[in-house]
Design a protein around this motif. Sequence first.
Motif, short mmCIF file in Angstrom:
data_model
loop_
_atom_site.label_atom_id
_atom_site.label_comp_id
_atom_site.label_asym_id
_atom_site.label_seq_id
_atom_site.Cartn_x
_atom_site.Cartn_y
_atom_site.Cartn_z
N GLN A 257 33.65 -17.67 -16.13
CA GLN A 257 34.47 -18.34 -15.14
C GLN A 257 35.80 -18.74 -15.72
OE1 GLN A 257 32.56 -21.70 -13.42
NE2 GLN A 257 34.24 -22.16 -11.96
N ALA A 258 35.78 -19.28 -16.99
CA ALA A 258 37.02 -19.67 -17.63
C ALA A 258 37.90 -18.45 -17.89
CB ALA A 258 36.69 -20.39 -18.95
N GLU A 259 37.22 -17.44 -18.31
CA GLU A 259 38.01 -16.23 -18.54
C GLU A 259 38.62 -15.74 -17.24
OE1 GLU A 259 37.46 -11.77 -20.55
OE2 GLU A 259 35.76 -13.15 -20.31
N GLN A 260 37.81 -15.80 -16.20
CA GLN A 260 38.35 -15.38 -14.91
C GLN A 260 39.47 -16.32 -14.47
OE1 GLN A 260 34.99 -15.33 -12.30
NE2 GLN A 260 34.08 -13.48 -13.24
N ALA A 261 39.23 -17.68 -14.68
CA ALA A 261 40.25 -18.63 -14.29
C ALA A 261 41.50 -18.45 -15.13
CB ALA A 261 39.71 -20.04 -14.42
N GLN A 292 57.31 -19.73 -26.43
CA GLN A 292 56.17 -20.66 -26.50
C GLN A 292 56.36 -21.72 -25.41
OE1 GLN A 292 55.83 -22.94 -30.10
NE2 GLN A 292 53.64 -23.31 -29.81
N VAL A 293 55.27 -21.89 -24.59
CA VAL A 293 55.36 -22.78 -23.44
C VAL A 293 54.29 -23.88 -23.60
CG1 VAL A 293 55.26 -22.97 -20.94
CG2 VAL A 293 56.17 -20.88 -22.01
N ARG A 294 54.70 -25.12 -23.29
CA ARG A 294 53.75 -26.25 -23.31
C ARG A 294 53.87 -26.96 -21.99
NH1 ARG A 294 53.86 -31.56 -25.31
NH2 ARG A 294 55.97 -31.25 -26.13
N LEU A 295 52.69 -27.06 -21.28
CA LEU A 295 52.66 -27.59 -19.93
C LEU A 295 52.07 -28.99 -19.94
CD1 LEU A 295 51.31 -24.50 -17.99
CD2 LEU A 295 53.69 -25.17 -18.34
N GLY A 296 52.37 -29.75 -18.86
CA GLY A 296 51.78 -31.05 -18.66
C GLY A 296 50.51 -30.94 -17.84
N PRO A 297 49.80 -32.11 -17.58
CA PRO A 297 48.54 -32.06 -16.85
C PRO A 297 48.67 -31.50 -15.44
CG PRO A 297 48.84 -34.19 -17.92
CD PRO A 297 50.15 -33.46 -18.04
N SER A 298 49.85 -31.62 -14.86
CA SER A 298 50.05 -31.12 -13.48
C SER A 298 50.67 -29.73 -13.44
CB SER A 298 50.95 -32.09 -12.70
OG SER A 298 50.35 -33.37 -12.62
N GLY A 299 50.85 -29.11 -14.60
CA GLY A 299 51.40 -27.78 -14.67
C GLY A 299 52.89 -27.75 -14.87
N GLU A 300 53.55 -28.94 -15.05
CA GLU A 300 54.98 -28.96 -15.28
C GLU A 300 55.28 -28.53 -16.71
OE1 GLU A 300 53.43 -33.11 -16.23
OE2 GLU A 300 53.06 -31.51 -14.77
N SER A 336 39.03 -26.65 -15.10
CA SER A 336 38.25 -27.71 -15.78
C SER A 336 39.10 -28.30 -16.89
CB SER A 336 36.96 -27.12 -16.36
OG SER A 336 37.27 -26.15 -17.35
N PRO A 337 38.72 -29.51 -17.33
CA PRO A 337 39.50 -30.14 -18.41
C PRO A 337 39.54 -29.28 -19.67
CG PRO A 337 38.17 -31.78 -17.33
CD PRO A 337 37.76 -30.45 -16.76
N ARG A 341 42.89 -27.86 -21.30
CA ARG A 341 43.32 -28.04 -22.68
C ARG A 341 43.66 -26.69 -23.33
NH1 ARG A 341 39.06 -31.78 -22.63
NH2 ARG A 341 37.66 -30.25 -23.61
N ASP A 342 42.88 -25.69 -23.02
CA ASP A 342 43.12 -24.38 -23.63
C ASP A 342 44.38 -23.69 -23.06
OD1 ASP A 342 40.90 -24.79 -25.16
OD2 ASP A 342 39.53 -23.69 -23.81
#
Length: 356
Positions: A257-261, A292-300, A336-337, A341-342
């Motif tokens: 599922q994670a891989e799919q997600a 290299q991209v680093r996102l926040g919890p909401s995808g920003e 999922s959390p 994180r990944d």
Amino acid sequence: MAFFSRDKQEVGYLLPTVLAVLVHIVVVMFSLINLEERNEAPEPSSIVNATLVSTETTTNQAQQANDNQASMSASSESPAQAPAQEEPAPSRPLEEAVIEQAEALAAQRENQALEQARAEAEAEAQRRAEEAQQQALEAAAREAERAEQQAQEERRREAEQARQAQEAEEQRRREAEEARQAQEAEEQRRREEELARQAQEAEEQRRREEELARQAQEAAEQRRREEEEARRAEEAAAAERQRQLEGEAQAAANARQAEQAANSFSAIVRRAVEQAWLIPGGASDNMSATIQVRLGPSGEVLATAVATSSGDSAFDRSAIQAVEHAAPFTELRDLSPAQQRDLRQFNLRFTPGDVR
């Protein structure tokens, strides 16, 4: 017993003392009597001598009186009877009478002197006897007093010895009593120590038994715990195996599922970035840049950085602007959390013909 012996000794001292005093009195009296006899023996000669002298003196006096009388007679008769001087015979009887009278007077005086001397001797003997008796009585009294003092001193000594003996006996009894009490106290202390030792040994035995019982109980409890732990461990192992199996299945499913997600999220990100990327006009197909991209919890987008430069700053900048224009990636919140994180940090490779 000491008092009885003292009374006997007092009787024994008193009787010899009285006998000794009586003997002394008798000896003194005999001595005085002998002394009077010795003193009276020479008295007759002295009295006779004195009598003889008195007699001679009286005879002389009588002779002188006769002579004087004869002279007076001769003087009175001399004028008339001068021729009669030749006949002295008539004066002889008168002289004999005078002599006899003088001798009688002398004998009377001698008897009186003898009686007086005898009376004086008897008085002197009586006085001496009384003095001797008084001296004997005084000596006896002194002897009796001395004997009484000796007896009293002896009684005091005996009383003191008896008192000392009694005190010594009392002291010995007290010491014996103290020794007995000390011995009884020592025996009592030994008995108490023995009882205490026995009680201590009994207490130690009880403690050992309690310790053995406690150890046995602990061993039983330990055995039960070990059995319970073994059972639980076995159950836990079985449950763990089950969980592992379920986890592995879930993990596999989650992984899929994670891989799919992730694949789905990556595809969404790639499509959004491809739509927002404006490729510079001078870019060739061989150019490539990694961002290299680093996102926040909401995808920003929190940060972007060039991980691998293409060599063309305009190309690199266009790639970064494409990421910033495509954000936010709100699909990240649906994951999922763990997946979030990944996927909150990743790299994007930009090429003119594809975004990978």
